[in-house]
Write an enzyme that holds these catalytic residues in place. Structure first.
Site, PDB file in Angstrom:
ATOM      1  N   CYS A  58      -1.100   4.542   2.480  1.00 39.04           N
ATOM      2  CA  CYS A  58      -1.023   4.447   3.930  1.00 39.04           C
ATOM      3  C   CYS A  58      -0.869   2.975   4.249  1.00 39.04           C
ATOM      4  O   CYS A  58       0.019   2.341   3.764  1.00 39.04           O
ATOM      5  CB  CYS A  58      -2.251   5.038   4.592  1.00 39.04           C
ATOM      6  SG  CYS A  58      -3.736   4.182   4.093  1.00 39.04           S
ATOM      7  N   SER A  59      -1.741   2.433   5.021  1.00 35.77           N
ATOM      8  CA  SER A  59      -1.621   1.019   5.312  1.00 35.77           C
ATOM      9  C   SER A  59      -2.964   0.332   5.128  1.00 35.77           C
ATOM     10  O   SER A  59      -3.569  -0.166   6.050  1.00 35.77           O
ATOM     11  CB  SER A  59      -1.124   0.806   6.721  1.00 35.77           C
ATOM     12  OG  SER A  59       0.158   1.334   6.830  1.00 35.77           O
ATOM     13  N   CYS A  60      -3.401   0.334   3.905  1.00 35.19           N
ATOM     14  CA  CYS A  60      -4.675  -0.287   3.617  1.00 35.19           C
ATOM     15  C   CYS A  60      -4.471  -1.787   3.615  1.00 35.19           C
ATOM     16  O   CYS A  60      -3.604  -2.293   2.932  1.00 35.19           O
ATOM     17  CB  CYS A  60      -5.185   0.158   2.258  1.00 35.19           C
ATOM     18  SG  CYS A  60      -5.106   1.935   2.106  1.00 35.19           S
ATOM     19  N   CYS A 110       0.876  -1.159   0.000  1.00 38.35           N
ATOM     20  CA  CYS A 110       0.000   0.000   0.000  1.00 38.35           C
ATOM     21  C   CYS A 110       0.906   1.199   0.000  1.00 38.35           C
ATOM     22  O   CYS A 110       1.667   1.407   0.930  1.00 38.35           O
ATOM     23  CB  CYS A 110      -0.890   0.011   1.224  1.00 38.35           C
ATOM     24  SG  CYS A 110      -1.805   1.533   1.349  1.00 38.35           S
TER      25      CYS A 110
END
Lengths: 215, 110
Positions: free
Chosen positions: A118-120, A115
């Site tokens: 961000c931190s999907c 990702c």
């Protein structure tokens, strides 16, 4: 290096947010204390969220999905076409799991998920992301030189003939990988198969366990 | 090796690493979700804040920014949202924090 001044001020509109771990811990404590005191949320509700993600929601749910797909061609077809509908059949779904897409590893294609924004991450099937997944360095390197990152950081040496595809998760789409079913697993039950499926194999940075090792 | 053996119950921890490194990280995580569950904001609003907060860190000068910590950005985004919604004010958060630091307020849970 320097941790002298707060960062992200522009984004959070906040110049006072602390930097040291001890200060942040106090900040978190102050926030919770006030929120609970005002009746906006209960300490119990907060604890419940945390324990759910620590114990009940994790890669074992994704492993169930993968094991079913390995055992049931109809389920697999549905999973590749509409991952959310397939997961729902197993009672799996929820927050951060909207619009999941499953990409299938084959003898010619290896998929890896990152990702870059961000931190999907698909929480309902994989739980919370591991720490390294959230590192900006991992995200950018994996896009630039996936083969090298997989080999050097994860010990996954892929055949040169394999096409490596990097999928960039976003808030709209969260990818996870359907790994290849290991050899020597004929006749294994879904539960036995699920034990072979690792979190890393569903992010595409590892392989499922070797059935010989889990016996 | 026993530690390497399968078993769904043990998976979340051993199938990777511990999710939270410190208690405040899990606290930050739990608060943001619990308040969204209670309808104080949409989860997507929180997510968008977190994305721009992390984006701000990524664009900042490498030598001057704090070491990377995902949940630090998480907590900063949460605090900003809570203030924006008028649920808490900067002043009362500061005050409560200094009470904890000075010891005039005790930790009654957690």
């Amino acid at each position: 290096m320097s941790v002298e001044r707060p960062v992200g001020g522009q984004a959070s509109g906040d110049e006072t947010f602390p930097v040291s771990d001890a200060e942040i811990a106090v900040r978190a404590k102050a926030l919770e204390s006030l929120l609970v005191e005002k009746g906006l949320v209960s300490a119990d509700a907060i604890d419940k969220v945390v324990s759910a993600y620590e114990t009940d929601i994790g890669p074992m749910l994704g492993a169930k999905v993968v094991a079913r797909a390995w055992s049931d061609p109809d389920f697999k077809a549905l999973l590749l076409e509409d991952a959310n509908a397939a997961c729902e059949q197993l009672g799996i779904g929820g927050m951060q799991g909207e619009h999941m897409v499953v990409v299938e590893n084959t003898d010619q294609i290896h998929n890896t998920v990152v990702c870059t924004l961000c931190s999907c991450y698909p929480w309902p099937v994989l739980g919370l992301p591991p720490n390294w997944y959230k590192y900006p360095q991992y995200r950018s390197r994996a896009v630039m030189e996936p083969r090298k990152v997989l080999r050097e950081e994860f010990g996954l040496d892929l055949d040169e003939s394999k096409d490596v595809r990097v999928w960039d998760s976003s808030s709209e789409i969260r990818y996870f990988v359907l790994p290849e079913r290991p050899e020597g697993t004929e006749g294994m039950s879904e539960e036995e198969l699920a034990d072979l499926v690792t979190r890393d194999s569903m992010i595409g940075v590892g392989k499922p366990r070797d059935p010989q090792e889990t016996r | 090796m026993v530690a390497d053996m399968g078993g769904a119950a043990a998976l979340p921890r051993k199938n990777g690493e511990l999710v939270f490194e410190t208690p405040w990280e899990s606290q930050a995580f739990g608060m943001a979700i619990a308040l969204s569950d209670r309808g104080h904001y949409d989860w997507e609003e929180f997510r968008q804040r977190l994305i721009s907060e992390i984006g701000g860190w990524e664009r900042s000068d490498e030598d001057e920014r704090a070491v990377w910590n995902y949940y630090r950005h998480w907590l900063a985004s949460f605090e900003a949202l809570v203030k924006e919604r008028g649920l808490l004010s900067e002043e009362e958060i500061n005050e409560r924090a200094s009470e904890f630091v000075s010891g005039t307020r005790d930790d009654h849970h957690h």
